[in-house]
Design a protein around this motif. Structure first.
Motif, short mmCIF file in Angstrom:
data_model
loop_
_atom_site.label_atom_id
_atom_site.label_comp_id
_atom_site.label_asym_id
_atom_site.label_seq_id
_atom_site.Cartn_x
_atom_site.Cartn_y
_atom_site.Cartn_z
N SER A 1 18.81 34.02 9.27
CA SER A 1 19.65 32.85 9.06
C SER A 1 19.21 32.04 7.85
O SER A 1 19.92 31.12 7.43
N ASP B 1 27.98 23.96 10.79
CA ASP B 1 27.29 24.94 11.65
C ASP B 1 26.30 24.29 12.60
O ASP B 1 25.93 24.90 13.60
N GLY C 1 21.36 35.67 11.25
CA GLY C 1 22.20 34.55 10.89
C GLY C 1 23.43 34.38 11.75
O GLY C 1 23.96 33.27 11.88
N THR C 2 23.92 35.45 12.39
CA THR C 2 25.16 35.36 13.15
C THR C 2 25.03 34.51 14.40
O THR C 2 26.03 34.02 14.93
N TRP D 1 25.93 30.16 12.45
CA TRP D 1 27.29 30.18 11.90
C TRP D 1 27.75 31.62 11.95
O TRP D 1 27.45 32.42 11.07
N SER E 1 29.41 35.37 12.09
CA SER E 1 30.01 36.13 11.00
C SER E 1 31.49 35.85 10.86
O SER E 1 32.04 35.85 9.75
N ALA F 1 31.52 32.66 8.84
CA ALA F 1 30.91 32.81 7.52
C ALA F 1 31.74 33.69 6.60
O ALA F 1 31.83 33.44 5.38
N GLU F 2 32.37 34.74 7.13
CA GLU F 2 33.14 35.66 6.31
C GLU F 2 34.57 35.18 6.08
O GLU F 2 35.16 35.45 5.04
N GLY G 1 32.14 30.70 2.41
CA GLY G 1 31.23 30.66 3.54
C GLY G 1 31.38 29.43 4.41
O GLY G 1 30.77 29.32 5.47
N ALA H 1 28.37 25.25 5.69
CA ALA H 1 27.26 25.76 6.49
C ALA H 1 26.11 26.11 5.56
O ALA H 1 26.31 26.29 4.35
N TYR H 2 24.91 26.23 6.13
CA TYR H 2 23.72 26.55 5.33
C TYR H 2 24.00 27.69 4.36
O TYR H 2 24.55 28.71 4.76
#
Length: 355
Positions: free
Chosen positions: A70, A103, A118-119, A122, A124, A127-128, A133, A136-137
């Motif tokens: 993450s 997130d 990371g999933t 936030w 996938s 994020a995708e 993104g 979020a971080y």
């Protein structure tokens, strides 16, 4: 005022190629009670930033939609969040405004905090599918969040964010972290991203087993493109024209956190916990149309080690049928249509300040 340092070493076998990396993140933060500084009651201030260095194990060696860590990000020194929050009516209402990250407050399961991938934060799907993104971080965006707590069991949060942390990103290969390298792009040039999440807290067995159910929806206003069909109704893979315009993009999700066994003599909330998240989005304008994860956490199980935790989880990311159809139209490999992972993580407190 404080600081944290995270250091990670990974080695991969398989994937893109074999190899290992080191990555690290130094976080500096400040929290302030503004009443103590001469202003009014209920006003809080927060700011934090990162110095990120090292390489990404996922980008360089593994590949995939769910990043191994993450903390993986482009090397940079950047501002992350910067906000004021005002509390009203004995915390029944709180309004936060500034540069915010979604997130930390939305689509989050408490049990996921024990994992590395990371999933679990936030996911996938977010994020995708979100532009750049999403907020979020390591990229926060200008926004406003309103939190309402009408009763001890019910909660409602509404967030409105600038929908893209690096709009008009045409340089550096379209990488939003390079287009906004210092976190100081405070523009409002993209259409807003609206997220609404309701939560209900409860307990089973006379209060011994707490749980929480969250349901959320988000909508990104603006224009998006069809993954397979172009503006004239033909296949993009044939014409290479832009995709057919689509108004808006949305997603729905649900989150469940539940303690299923309380450890005798342990701190409140410790024992065996269960969590799961589901999420879906339209396949015609998103890479990810379905997401699911589930996990178990074991806390307070070892006498004398209340801060240790074992977590076991499974996550599934389903890719859009329209994206797979585009690959087929273009004569490219279709793939399996999903990506999945299993993670087993043990968190051990070595001594105060070291984990």
């Amino acid at each position: 005022v404080g600081a944290l340092y995270y250091g990670e070493v990974f080695h991969n076998w398989g994937g893109i190629t074999d190899g290992g990396v080191y990555d690290g993140v130094l976080e500096l933060y400040m929290n302030a009670d503004m009443q103590e500084l001469g202003l009014w009651k209920g006003l809080c201030f927060h700011a934090d930033g990162y110095q990120i260095h090292g390489r990404s194990i996922t980008r360089d060696y593994v590949g995939g939609l769910m990043p191994v860590s993450s903390l993986e990000a482009e090397p940079s020194t950047r501002l992350f969040e910067l906000w004021f929050e005002q509390h009203f009516f004995n915390d029944a209402l709180a309004v936060k405004i500034g540069q915010l990250a979604a997130d930390a407050e939305f689509f989050y399961a408490d049990g996921g905090g024990y994992f590395i991938n990371g999933t679990w934060g936030w996911a996938s799907k977010a994020a995708e599918n979100a532009r750049g993104g999403g907020p979020a971080y390591p990229l926060a965006t200008p926004g406003v969040r309103v939190a309402v707590t009408p009763t001890e069991q019910t909660h409602l949060k509404v967030g409105v964010f600038n929908g893209d942390p690096a709009p008009d990103c045409n340089k550096d290969g379209g990488n939003p972290q390079r287009c906004n390298p210092d976190g100081l792009d405070w523009g409002l040039r993209d259409r807003p991203l609206l997220i609404v999440e309701g939560a209900y807290s409860y307990s089973l067995r006379g209060g011994e087993l707490p749980g929480a159910l969250k349901v959320g929806v988000w909508n990104h206003f603006g224009t998006f493109e069809n993954n397979r069909i172009d503006v004239g109704g033909a296949l993009i893979a044939v014409t290479n024209n832009p995709g057919k315009p689509i108004d808006g993009n949305y997603a729905v999700y649900a989150v469940l956190d539940q303690l299923i066994w309380a450890a005798p003599g342990a701190e409140e909330g410790q024992g065996i916990g269960f969590f799961t998240r589901f999420g879906g989005a339209p396949e015609d304008r998103n890479l990810i149309d379905f997401y699911f994860d589930v996990g178990l956490t074991f806390t307070g199980m070892i006498p004398g080690r209340p801060d240790d935790a074992l977590a076991i989880g499974y996550a599934y990311t389903g890719t859009s049928d329209d994206v797979q159809a585009f690959n087929r139209d273009a004569g490219e490999p279709i793939g399996s249509g999903h990506e999945a992972l299993i993670e087993v993580a043990y968190t051990m407190k070595v001594m105060d300040g070291w984990t």
